[in-house]
Design an enzyme around this catalytic site. Structure first.
Site, PDB file in Angstrom:
ATOM      1  N   LYS A   1      -6.099   8.443 -10.721  1.00  0.00           N
ATOM      2  CA  LYS A   1      -6.949   7.292 -10.375  1.00  0.00           C
ATOM      3  C   LYS A   1      -8.218   7.745  -9.663  1.00  0.00           C
ATOM      4  O   LYS A   1      -9.331   7.293  -9.993  1.00  0.00           O
ATOM      5  CB  LYS A   1      -6.166   6.306  -9.501  1.00  0.00           C
ATOM      6  CG  LYS A   1      -5.039   5.613 -10.244  1.00  0.00           C
ATOM      7  CD  LYS A   1      -4.184   4.782  -9.288  1.00  0.00           C
ATOM      8  CE  LYS A   1      -3.001   4.152  -9.995  1.00  0.00           C
ATOM      9  NZ  LYS A   1      -2.172   3.336  -9.076  1.00  0.00           N
TER      10      LYS A   1
ATOM     11  N   SER B   1      -4.533   5.901  -4.969  1.00  0.00           N
ATOM     12  CA  SER B   1      -3.207   5.771  -4.362  1.00  0.00           C
ATOM     13  C   SER B   1      -2.240   5.155  -5.354  1.00  0.00           C
ATOM     14  O   SER B   1      -2.629   4.392  -6.238  1.00  0.00           O
ATOM     15  CB  SER B   1      -3.308   4.896  -3.106  1.00  0.00           C
ATOM     16  OG  SER B   1      -2.082   4.847  -2.431  1.00  0.00           O
ATOM     17  N   ASP B   2      -0.970   5.502  -5.178  1.00  0.00           N
ATOM     18  CA  ASP B   2       0.085   4.903  -5.991  1.00  0.00           C
ATOM     19  C   ASP B   2       1.360   4.869  -5.167  1.00  0.00           C
ATOM     20  O   ASP B   2       1.630   5.788  -4.387  1.00  0.00           O
ATOM     21  CB  ASP B   2       0.318   5.701  -7.277  1.00  0.00           C
ATOM     22  CG  ASP B   2       1.128   4.908  -8.281  1.00  0.00           C
ATOM     23  OD1 ASP B   2       0.558   3.999  -8.920  1.00  0.00           O
ATOM     24  OD2 ASP B   2       2.344   5.166  -8.401  1.00  0.00           O
ATOM     25  N   THR B   3       2.134   3.808  -5.325  1.00  0.00           N
ATOM     26  CA  THR B   3       3.365   3.622  -4.558  1.00  0.00           C
ATOM     27  C   THR B   3       4.516   3.308  -5.496  1.00  0.00           C
ATOM     28  O   THR B   3       4.358   2.526  -6.436  1.00  0.00           O
ATOM     29  CB  THR B   3       3.209   2.455  -3.554  1.00  0.00           C
ATOM     30  OG1 THR B   3       2.110   2.740  -2.680  1.00  0.00           O
ATOM     31  CG2 THR B   3       4.468   2.252  -2.719  1.00  0.00           C
TER      32      THR B   3
ATOM     33  N   GLY C   1       1.591   8.130  -2.832  1.00  0.00           N
ATOM     34  CA  GLY C   1       0.729   9.290  -3.004  1.00  0.00           C
ATOM     35  C   GLY C   1      -0.708   8.880  -2.784  1.00  0.00           C
ATOM     36  O   GLY C   1      -1.103   7.763  -3.135  1.00  0.00           O
TER      37      GLY C   1
END
Length: 186
Positions: free
Chosen positions: A52, A68-70, A105
């Site tokens: 991203k 960001s990624d969750t 992340g």
């Protein structure tokens, strides 16, 4: 001063960036989320966060781009966003009375400089009745949330305790982001 771009449409992430005092623009990353098969949850969030950030940074080379990624993981298996109310019910039943992990992340890309990390928080749910699960799913809140719940909303009543960063569960470990990002915007 370096401009900051948040590569996320998440209102929760925007709110946390604002809370930390950052002035930033939002540009959503348009990527096909591709992750290696059998990747660990922390590898998945790191990979997607970097994809991203890099997708947006390629057109904004002088800006510090935050990706960001969750994900929510139970017994190492990733629980994404539910595609139906039935799937949301199944996810919540699987989390009932158990402890799971939330991984977020983060990647910061500015020109050739890249910083990336992940955070992990353990979340324990109370045992849930079917009535509690159905009532919660009926609110619609679980439908756009990893693991089918939002700790910052009605989902808060499902959570018995956490071990780690509350804001990580919301989608951005903002204190770590703050400490990393301030090096970019001196």
């Amino acid at each position: 001063m370096t401009d900051i771009i948040l590569a996320s449409a998440s209102p929760r992430r925007s709110g946390l960036m604002t809370l930390a005092g950052f002035r930033f623009d939002v540009i959503c990353a348009d990527i096909d989320e591709i992750v290696p098969e059998k990747a660990l949850p922390q590898e998945v969030v790191m990979s997607l966060a970097l994809q991203k950030a890099q997708a947006v940074a390629k057109d904004h080379g002088k800006s510090a781009v935050v990706g960001s990624d969750t994900v929510v993981a139970l017994d190492g298996k990733i629980l994404g966003k539910p595609h139906s109310e039935k799937e949301a019910v199944e996810m919540l039943r699987s989390l009932s009375g158990r402890t799971h992990k939330v991984y977020t992340g983060v990647a910061i890309v500015c020109g050739d400089k890249v910083t990336s990390f992940f955070d992990e928080t353990e979340v324990e749910f109370y045992p849930l009745t079917d009535e509690e699960i159905f009532d919660y799913v009926a609110t619609g809140e679980p439908m756009d949330k990893a693991g089918a719940y939002g700790i910052q909303g009605r989902g808060a009543v499902l959570v018995k305790r956490i071990n780690g960063d509350y804001f990580n569960v919301m989608g951005l470990p903002i204190s770590k982001v703050y400490r990393e990002l301030k090096d970019y915007v001196k």
